[in-house]
Design a protein around this motif. Sequence first.
Motif, PDB file in Angstrom:
ATOM      1  N   PHE A  82       0.773  35.630  20.744  1.00  0.00           N
ATOM      2  CA  PHE A  82       1.830  35.183  21.641  1.00  0.00           C
ATOM      3  C   PHE A  82       2.521  33.919  21.152  1.00  0.00           C
ATOM      4  CE2 PHE A  82      -0.622  37.657  24.812  1.00  0.00           C
ATOM      5  CZ  PHE A  82       0.388  38.509  25.167  1.00  0.00           C
ATOM      6  N   LEU A  83       1.797  33.050  20.484  1.00  0.00           N
ATOM      7  CA  LEU A  83       2.326  31.740  20.127  1.00  0.00           C
ATOM      8  C   LEU A  83       3.273  31.792  18.925  1.00  0.00           C
ATOM      9  CD1 LEU A  83       2.131  28.841  21.052  1.00  0.00           C
ATOM     10  CD2 LEU A  83       0.233  28.510  19.487  1.00  0.00           C
ATOM     11  N   PHE A  84       2.939  32.545  17.897  1.00  0.00           N
ATOM     12  CA  PHE A  84       3.767  32.550  16.695  1.00  0.00           C
ATOM     13  C   PHE A  84       5.157  33.147  16.912  1.00  0.00           C
ATOM     14  CE2 PHE A  84      -0.355  32.218  14.250  1.00  0.00           C
ATOM     15  CZ  PHE A  84      -0.167  30.879  13.979  1.00  0.00           C
ATOM     16  N   PRO A  85       5.292  34.297  17.572  1.00  0.00           N
ATOM     17  CA  PRO A  85       6.659  34.787  17.817  1.00  0.00           C
ATOM     18  C   PRO A  85       7.472  33.834  18.694  1.00  0.00           C
ATOM     19  CG  PRO A  85       5.083  36.537  18.175  1.00  0.00           C
ATOM     20  CD  PRO A  85       4.299  35.289  17.982  1.00  0.00           C
ATOM     21  N   TRP A  86       6.813  33.194  19.646  1.00  0.00           N
ATOM     22  CA  TRP A  86       7.506  32.227  20.483  1.00  0.00           C
ATOM     23  C   TRP A  86       8.014  31.067  19.626  1.00  0.00           C
ATOM     24  CZ3 TRP A  86       6.231  27.091  21.405  1.00  0.00           C
ATOM     25  CH2 TRP A  86       6.976  26.460  22.387  1.00  0.00           C
ATOM     26  N   ALA A  87       7.192  30.596  18.693  1.00  0.00           N
ATOM     27  CA  ALA A  87       7.589  29.480  17.843  1.00  0.00           C
ATOM     28  C   ALA A  87       8.744  29.863  16.919  1.00  0.00           C
ATOM     29  CB  ALA A  87       6.396  28.999  17.023  1.00  0.00           C
ATOM     30  N   VAL A  88       8.810  31.117  16.512  1.00  0.00           N
ATOM     31  CA  VAL A  88       9.870  31.557  15.608  1.00  0.00           C
ATOM     32  C   VAL A  88      11.225  31.566  16.311  1.00  0.00           C
ATOM     33  CG1 VAL A  88      10.731  33.554  14.319  1.00  0.00           C
ATOM     34  CG2 VAL A  88       8.349  32.857  14.096  1.00  0.00           C
ATOM     35  N   ILE A  89      11.266  31.981  17.574  1.00  0.00           N
ATOM     36  CA  ILE A  89      12.554  32.084  18.263  1.00  0.00           C
ATOM     37  C   ILE A  89      12.841  30.893  19.160  1.00  0.00           C
ATOM     38  CG2 ILE A  89      12.482  34.600  18.237  1.00  0.00           C
ATOM     39  CD1 ILE A  89      11.858  34.412  21.266  1.00  0.00           C
ATOM     40  N   PHE A  90      12.000  29.887  19.159  1.00  0.00           N
ATOM     41  CA  PHE A  90      12.160  28.755  20.075  1.00  0.00           C
ATOM     42  C   PHE A  90      13.462  27.998  19.869  1.00  0.00           C
ATOM     43  CE2 PHE A  90      11.524  24.177  20.833  1.00  0.00           C
ATOM     44  CZ  PHE A  90      11.497  24.234  22.218  1.00  0.00           C
ATOM     45  N   ASP A  91      13.878  27.815  18.620  1.00  0.00           N
ATOM     46  CA  ASP A  91      15.056  26.983  18.368  1.00  0.00           C
ATOM     47  C   ASP A  91      16.378  27.734  18.544  1.00  0.00           C
ATOM     48  OD1 ASP A  91      14.843  28.618  16.175  1.00  0.00           O
ATOM     49  OD2 ASP A  91      15.279  27.056  14.714  1.00  0.00           O
ATOM     50  N   PHE A  95      17.092  29.295  24.814  1.00  0.00           N
ATOM     51  CA  PHE A  95      15.703  28.977  25.127  1.00  0.00           C
ATOM     52  C   PHE A  95      15.642  27.489  25.409  1.00  0.00           C
ATOM     53  CE2 PHE A  95      15.428  32.777  22.575  1.00  0.00           C
ATOM     54  CZ  PHE A  95      14.528  33.537  23.287  1.00  0.00           C
ATOM     55  N   GLY A  96      15.348  27.153  26.611  1.00  0.00           N
ATOM     56  CA  GLY A  96      15.370  25.753  26.983  1.00  0.00           C
ATOM     57  C   GLY A  96      14.034  25.262  27.467  1.00  0.00           C
ATOM     58  N   ALA A  97      14.104  24.389  28.449  1.00  0.00           N
ATOM     59  CA  ALA A  97      12.900  23.747  28.969  1.00  0.00           C
ATOM     60  C   ALA A  97      11.972  24.752  29.645  1.00  0.00           C
ATOM     61  CB  ALA A  97      13.288  22.655  29.946  1.00  0.00           C
ATOM     62  N   ALA A  98      12.510  25.825  30.181  1.00  0.00           N
ATOM     63  CA  ALA A  98      11.665  26.813  30.857  1.00  0.00           C
ATOM     64  C   ALA A  98      10.670  27.450  29.886  1.00  0.00           C
ATOM     65  CB  ALA A  98      12.536  27.880  31.504  1.00  0.00           C
ATOM     66  N   THR A  99      11.125  27.751  28.677  1.00  0.00           N
ATOM     67  CA  THR A  99      10.204  28.352  27.707  1.00  0.00           C
ATOM     68  C   THR A  99       9.150  27.355  27.261  1.00  0.00           C
ATOM     69  OG1 THR A  99      11.709  27.817  25.890  1.00  0.00           O
ATOM     70  CG2 THR A  99      11.896  30.002  26.863  1.00  0.00           C
ATOM     71  N   VAL A 100       9.508  26.102  27.159  1.00  0.00           N
ATOM     72  CA  VAL A 100       8.527  25.077  26.791  1.00  0.00           C
ATOM     73  C   VAL A 100       7.467  24.959  27.887  1.00  0.00           C
ATOM     74  CG1 VAL A 100       8.199  22.631  26.299  1.00  0.00           C
ATOM     75  CG2 VAL A 100      10.168  23.818  25.361  1.00  0.00           C
ATOM     76  N   ALA A 108      -2.305  25.494  28.009  1.00  0.00           N
ATOM     77  CA  ALA A 108      -3.211  24.715  28.858  1.00  0.00           C
ATOM     78  C   ALA A 108      -4.326  25.580  29.423  1.00  0.00           C
ATOM     79  CB  ALA A 108      -2.419  24.064  29.997  1.00  0.00           C
ATOM     80  N   VAL A 109      -4.010  26.801  29.815  1.00  0.00           N
ATOM     81  CA  VAL A 109      -5.055  27.704  30.310  1.00  0.00           C
ATOM     82  C   VAL A 109      -6.053  28.010  29.201  1.00  0.00           C
ATOM     83  CG1 VAL A 109      -5.477  30.051  31.139  1.00  0.00           C
ATOM     84  CG2 VAL A 109      -3.660  28.689  32.152  1.00  0.00           C
ATOM     85  N   LEU A 110      -5.567  28.253  27.995  1.00  0.00           N
ATOM     86  CA  LEU A 110      -6.480  28.492  26.880  1.00  0.00           C
ATOM     87  C   LEU A 110      -7.286  27.243  26.535  1.00  0.00           C
ATOM     88  CD1 LEU A 110      -4.242  30.702  24.627  1.00  0.00           C
ATOM     89  CD2 LEU A 110      -6.266  31.378  25.878  1.00  0.00           C
ATOM     90  N   ALA A 111      -6.663  26.077  26.638  1.00  0.00           N
ATOM     91  CA  ALA A 111      -7.390  24.833  26.381  1.00  0.00           C
ATOM     92  C   ALA A 111      -8.484  24.623  27.420  1.00  0.00           C
ATOM     93  CB  ALA A 111      -6.419  23.653  26.374  1.00  0.00           C
TER      94      ALA A 111
END
Length: 126
Positions: A82-91, A95-100, A108-111
Amino acid sequence: MSGSYLGSYATLGLLLLAGAVVFVAAFSANRLLRPGAPANPPGKTQSYECGLDPVGGDWAQAQIRYYVYAFLYVLFAVEAVFLFPWAVIFDRPGFGAATVVEMAIFVAVLALGILYAWRKRTLHWT
Protein backbone atom coordinates in the motif's frame (compact mmCIF):
# COMPACT_ATOMS: atom_id res chain seq x y z
CA MET A 1 -44.45 -6.16 -17.77
CA SER A 2 -45.33 -9.61 -16.46
CA GLY A 3 -43.81 -11.16 -19.60
CA SER A 4 -40.41 -9.64 -18.89
CA TYR A 5 -40.73 -10.63 -15.24
CA LEU A 6 -41.35 -14.26 -16.11
CA GLY A 7 -38.79 -14.01 -18.90
CA SER A 8 -36.07 -13.23 -16.40
CA TYR A 9 -36.99 -16.39 -14.47
CA ALA A 10 -36.90 -18.35 -17.72
CA THR A 11 -33.43 -16.99 -18.41
CA LEU A 12 -32.32 -18.00 -14.93
CA GLY A 13 -33.82 -21.46 -15.39
CA LEU A 14 -32.05 -21.91 -18.72
CA LEU A 15 -28.77 -20.78 -17.17
CA LEU A 16 -29.15 -23.26 -14.30
CA LEU A 17 -30.04 -26.02 -16.75
CA ALA A 18 -27.01 -25.22 -18.94
CA GLY A 19 -24.79 -25.25 -15.85
CA ALA A 20 -26.14 -28.64 -14.79
CA VAL A 21 -25.60 -30.04 -18.31
CA VAL A 22 -22.00 -28.78 -18.36
CA PHE A 23 -21.42 -30.24 -14.89
CA VAL A 24 -22.79 -33.66 -15.84
CA ALA A 25 -20.92 -33.65 -19.16
CA ALA A 26 -17.61 -32.78 -17.49
CA PHE A 27 -17.90 -35.51 -14.89
CA SER A 28 -19.05 -38.03 -17.51
CA ALA A 29 -16.10 -37.17 -19.76
CA ASN A 30 -13.78 -37.50 -16.79
CA ARG A 31 -15.14 -40.95 -15.98
CA LEU A 32 -14.86 -42.11 -19.60
CA LEU A 33 -11.41 -40.68 -20.35
CA ARG A 34 -9.54 -41.37 -17.12
CA PRO A 35 -7.05 -44.22 -16.98
CA GLY A 36 -7.88 -47.36 -15.04
CA ALA A 37 -6.89 -47.55 -11.40
CA PRO A 38 -3.13 -48.20 -11.36
CA ALA A 39 -1.70 -50.88 -9.12
CA ASN A 40 -0.21 -49.42 -5.95
CA PRO A 41 3.42 -50.50 -5.64
CA PRO A 42 4.59 -51.22 -2.10
CA GLY A 43 5.73 -48.08 -0.37
CA LYS A 44 3.67 -45.69 -2.48
CA THR A 45 1.61 -44.63 0.50
CA GLN A 46 4.63 -44.38 2.81
CA SER A 47 5.86 -40.94 3.88
CA TYR A 48 8.90 -39.60 2.06
CA GLU A 49 11.60 -37.61 3.82
CA CYS A 50 14.56 -36.68 1.62
CA GLY A 51 15.17 -40.24 0.46
CA LEU A 52 15.39 -41.63 3.97
CA ASP A 53 12.96 -43.91 5.71
CA PRO A 54 10.80 -41.95 8.12
CA VAL A 55 11.89 -42.51 11.69
CA GLY A 56 10.01 -41.71 14.88
CA GLY A 57 6.47 -40.68 15.54
CA ASP A 58 4.26 -38.45 13.50
CA TRP A 59 3.98 -35.69 16.09
CA ALA A 60 6.38 -32.76 16.21
CA GLN A 61 6.21 -29.65 18.31
CA ALA A 62 6.46 -26.35 16.50
CA GLN A 63 7.42 -23.09 18.14
CA ILE A 64 4.71 -20.45 17.94
CA ARG A 65 7.28 -17.67 17.61
CA TYR A 66 8.02 -18.72 14.03
CA TYR A 67 4.40 -18.11 13.13
CA VAL A 68 4.46 -14.75 14.87
CA TYR A 69 7.49 -13.70 12.81
CA ALA A 70 5.79 -14.92 9.64
CA PHE A 71 2.64 -12.99 10.55
CA LEU A 72 4.61 -9.82 11.22
CA TYR A 73 6.44 -10.22 7.92
CA VAL A 74 3.17 -10.57 6.03
CA LEU A 75 1.75 -7.59 7.88
CA PHE A 76 4.60 -5.31 6.89
CA ALA A 77 4.80 -6.71 3.36
CA VAL A 78 1.15 -5.71 2.94
CA GLU A 79 2.06 -2.30 4.29
CA ALA A 80 4.69 -1.98 1.57
CA VAL A 81 2.12 -2.97 -1.05
CA PHE A 82 0.00 0.00 0.00
CA LEU A 83 2.79 2.44 0.82
CA PHE A 84 4.96 2.30 -2.30
CA PRO A 85 2.24 3.02 -4.90
CA TRP A 86 0.99 5.84 -2.69
CA ALA A 87 4.50 7.30 -2.55
CA VAL A 88 4.85 7.11 -6.34
CA ILE A 89 1.70 9.12 -7.07
CA PHE A 90 1.84 11.43 -4.05
CA ASP A 91 3.41 14.39 -5.84
CA ARG A 92 0.83 14.43 -8.65
CA PRO A 93 -1.75 17.23 -8.72
CA GLY A 94 -4.97 16.52 -6.90
CA PHE A 95 -3.41 14.69 -3.98
CA GLY A 96 -3.37 16.98 -1.03
CA ALA A 97 -3.50 16.95 2.72
CA ALA A 98 -6.24 14.32 2.78
CA THR A 99 -3.95 11.67 1.31
CA VAL A 100 -1.21 12.56 3.78
CA VAL A 101 -3.66 12.20 6.67
CA GLU A 102 -4.99 8.88 5.34
CA MET A 103 -1.50 7.43 5.00
CA ALA A 104 -0.48 8.79 8.40
CA ILE A 105 -3.44 6.98 9.98
CA PHE A 106 -2.53 3.78 8.13
CA VAL A 107 1.11 3.93 9.22
CA ALA A 108 0.09 4.86 12.79
CA VAL A 109 -2.11 1.77 13.08
CA LEU A 110 0.77 -0.39 11.85
CA ALA A 111 3.15 1.38 14.24
CA LEU A 112 0.79 0.60 17.10
CA GLY A 113 0.86 -3.05 16.04
CA ILE A 114 4.64 -3.24 16.04
CA LEU A 115 4.79 -1.32 19.33
CA TYR A 116 2.39 -3.85 20.85
CA ALA A 117 4.51 -6.75 19.55
CA TRP A 118 7.66 -5.09 20.90
CA ARG A 119 6.11 -4.46 24.33
CA LYS A 120 4.94 -8.08 24.54
CA ARG A 121 8.54 -9.11 23.74
CA THR A 122 7.40 -10.99 20.68
CA LEU A 123 10.30 -9.68 18.62
CA HIS A 124 12.99 -11.23 20.81
CA TRP A 125 14.51 -14.41 19.42
CA THR A 126 15.10 -16.18 22.75
